[in-house]
Write a protein that holds these residues in place. Structure first.
Motif, PDB file in Angstrom:
ATOM      1  N   VAL A  95      -9.317  -7.097  -2.348  1.00  0.00           N
ATOM      2  CA  VAL A  95      -9.954  -6.007  -3.068  1.00  0.00           C
ATOM      3  C   VAL A  95      -9.598  -5.018  -2.559  1.00  0.00           C
ATOM      4  O   VAL A  95      -9.360  -4.123  -3.420  1.00  0.00           O
ATOM      5  CB  VAL A  95     -11.272  -6.531  -2.583  1.00  0.00           C
ATOM      6  N   ASN A  96      -9.269  -4.675  -1.421  1.00  0.00           N
ATOM      7  CA  ASN A  96      -8.083  -3.273  -1.013  1.00  0.00           C
ATOM      8  C   ASN A  96      -7.199  -3.311  -2.061  1.00  0.00           C
ATOM      9  O   ASN A  96      -7.192  -2.209  -2.151  1.00  0.00           O
ATOM     10  CB  ASN A  96      -8.029  -3.031   0.706  1.00  0.00           C
ATOM     11  N   LEU A  97      -6.302  -4.088  -2.298  1.00  0.00           N
ATOM     12  CA  LEU A  97      -5.057  -3.677  -3.017  1.00  0.00           C
ATOM     13  C   LEU A  97      -5.413  -3.385  -4.290  1.00  0.00           C
ATOM     14  O   LEU A  97      -4.808  -2.368  -5.169  1.00  0.00           O
ATOM     15  CB  LEU A  97      -4.424  -5.092  -2.992  1.00  0.00           C
ATOM     16  N   VAL A  98      -6.326  -3.612  -5.078  1.00  0.00           N
ATOM     17  CA  VAL A  98      -7.388  -3.280  -6.064  1.00  0.00           C
ATOM     18  C   VAL A  98      -7.953  -2.072  -6.338  1.00  0.00           C
ATOM     19  O   VAL A  98      -7.576  -1.461  -7.012  1.00  0.00           O
ATOM     20  CB  VAL A  98      -8.355  -4.600  -6.915  1.00  0.00           C
ATOM     21  N   PHE A 107       0.547  -1.078  -0.315  1.00  0.00           N
ATOM     22  CA  PHE A 107       0.212  -0.340  -0.453  1.00  0.00           C
ATOM     23  C   PHE A 107       1.042   1.456  -0.220  1.00  0.00           C
ATOM     24  O   PHE A 107       0.798   2.358  -0.825  1.00  0.00           O
ATOM     25  CB  PHE A 107      -0.715   0.417   1.343  1.00  0.00           C
ATOM     26  N   LEU A 108       1.956   1.181   0.496  1.00  0.00           N
ATOM     27  CA  LEU A 108       2.646   1.899   0.809  1.00  0.00           C
ATOM     28  C   LEU A 108       3.063   2.619  -0.636  1.00  0.00           C
ATOM     29  O   LEU A 108       3.323   3.518  -0.993  1.00  0.00           O
ATOM     30  CB  LEU A 108       4.088   2.251   1.728  1.00  0.00           C
ATOM     31  N   MET A 109       3.690   1.412  -1.170  1.00  0.00           N
ATOM     32  CA  MET A 109       4.464   1.569  -2.425  1.00  0.00           C
ATOM     33  C   MET A 109       3.049   2.309  -3.442  1.00  0.00           C
ATOM     34  O   MET A 109       3.669   2.976  -5.073  1.00  0.00           O
ATOM     35  CB  MET A 109       4.692   0.156  -3.356  1.00  0.00           C
ATOM     36  N   LEU A 110       2.101   2.168  -3.150  1.00  0.00           N
ATOM     37  CA  LEU A 110       1.042   2.351  -4.431  1.00  0.00           C
ATOM     38  C   LEU A 110       0.793   3.831  -3.712  1.00  0.00           C
ATOM     39  O   LEU A 110      -0.651   4.431  -4.517  1.00  0.00           O
ATOM     40  CB  LEU A 110      -0.567   1.925  -4.171  1.00  0.00           C
TER      41      LEU A 110
END
Lengths: 164, 100
Positions: free
Chosen positions: B42-45, A44-47
């Motif tokens: 799904v959160n990652l998407v 998530f940090l990388m995004l």
């Protein structure tokens, strides 16, 4: 550099997820799932989602998994309860279904042409822009989540009562 | 060079591991943890599309999913504890009567 981090932590997430699914003792599953959520937080940090990454560690790896481990210890499961009890051929069936789904989704994703990420504004994903959006455009859904949490509190209190 | 597709394929793999856990495992707690894994993938998407489109709206929806996951964990674990009090087993196959 970016691809090294992606492959390292993506691989860590996949391996720990597989370990979580295959352990017999639920407490080991819970601990591997905590490691998996930390790998998720790095992704998530990388995004550029810094706020959500911190929330992921606080909420998932912190609150929810502590609740899980608490319940596992509360239930006091006997040793013979932990024996693997699976339906015959369910491993083959489930593995086949999972691989089929992975191939299906991946083919669907890879049909489109490869899209790289655009350049972002410097404060993308910080608390300030997310919070601003949360309290202006998404004010009503945000307030409704508080109702949802209230319902969850009432529900768990009712479930926890010894006699309904 | 990491693109949107890398993240989408990773999320697909993690989601399908969660599906595998729900299909194969008979232990209630592990099934529940697999559901949490599916929610997280799904959160990652959501986040990779938010990064791809350069819009913060996806992150708000991840926030909502996190809230739902927390509520679900609280209520679901309450149900598991209540079930375990009536019938001391963790296997979903043994809990098949709704009455008694």
């Amino acid at each position: 550099m970016e691809s090294i981090i992606f492959y390292a932590f993506g691989g860590l997430a996949v391996v720990t997820a597989l370990l979580m699914v295959t352990r017999q003792n639920p407490i080991f599953s819970a601990v591997w799932l905590v490691v998996c959520f930390f790998a998720f937080a790095v992704l998530f940090l990388m995004l550029n989602a810094q706020f959500i990454a911190v929330l992921q560690i606080l909420l998932y790896a912190g609150a929810i998994m502590v609740l899980f481990i608490f319940v596992i210890m509360l239930l006091n499961v006997r040793e013979e309860e932990l024996k693997p009890k699976v339906l015959q051929f369910s491993g083959i069936l489930g593995g086949g279904a999972a691989i089929y789904l992975i191939i299906l989704f991946a083919l669907g994703v890879l049909k489109e042409k490869v899209a790289s990420f655009p350049i972002l504004p410097a404060d993308f994903g910080y608390v300030a822009p997310v919070g601003k959006l949360l309290f202006t455009k998404y004010l009503i859904p945000f307030e409704l989540t508080s109702v949802l949490l209230l319902v969850a509190i009432v529900g768990s209190v009712v479930m926890g009562k010894r006699k309904l | 060079m990491i693109t949107l597709h890398h993240y989408l394929v990773l999320a697909v793999i993690l989601f399908c591991i969660g599906v595998f856990g729900v299909i194969v495992r008979r232990n209630m707690l592990v099934i529940f943890m697999s559901i949490e894994l599916m929610l997280s993938s799904v959160n990652l998407v959501f986040l990779s599309f938010s990064r791809f489109l350069g819009s913060t709206d996806g992150q708000i929806w991840v926030f909502m999913v996190l809230t739902v996951a927390a509520a679900e964990a609280a209520v679901g674990l309450g149900i598991i504890v209540a079930l375990f009090r009536n019938k001391p087993t963790l296997y979903v196959d043994e809990v098949k009567e709704l009455k008694g």
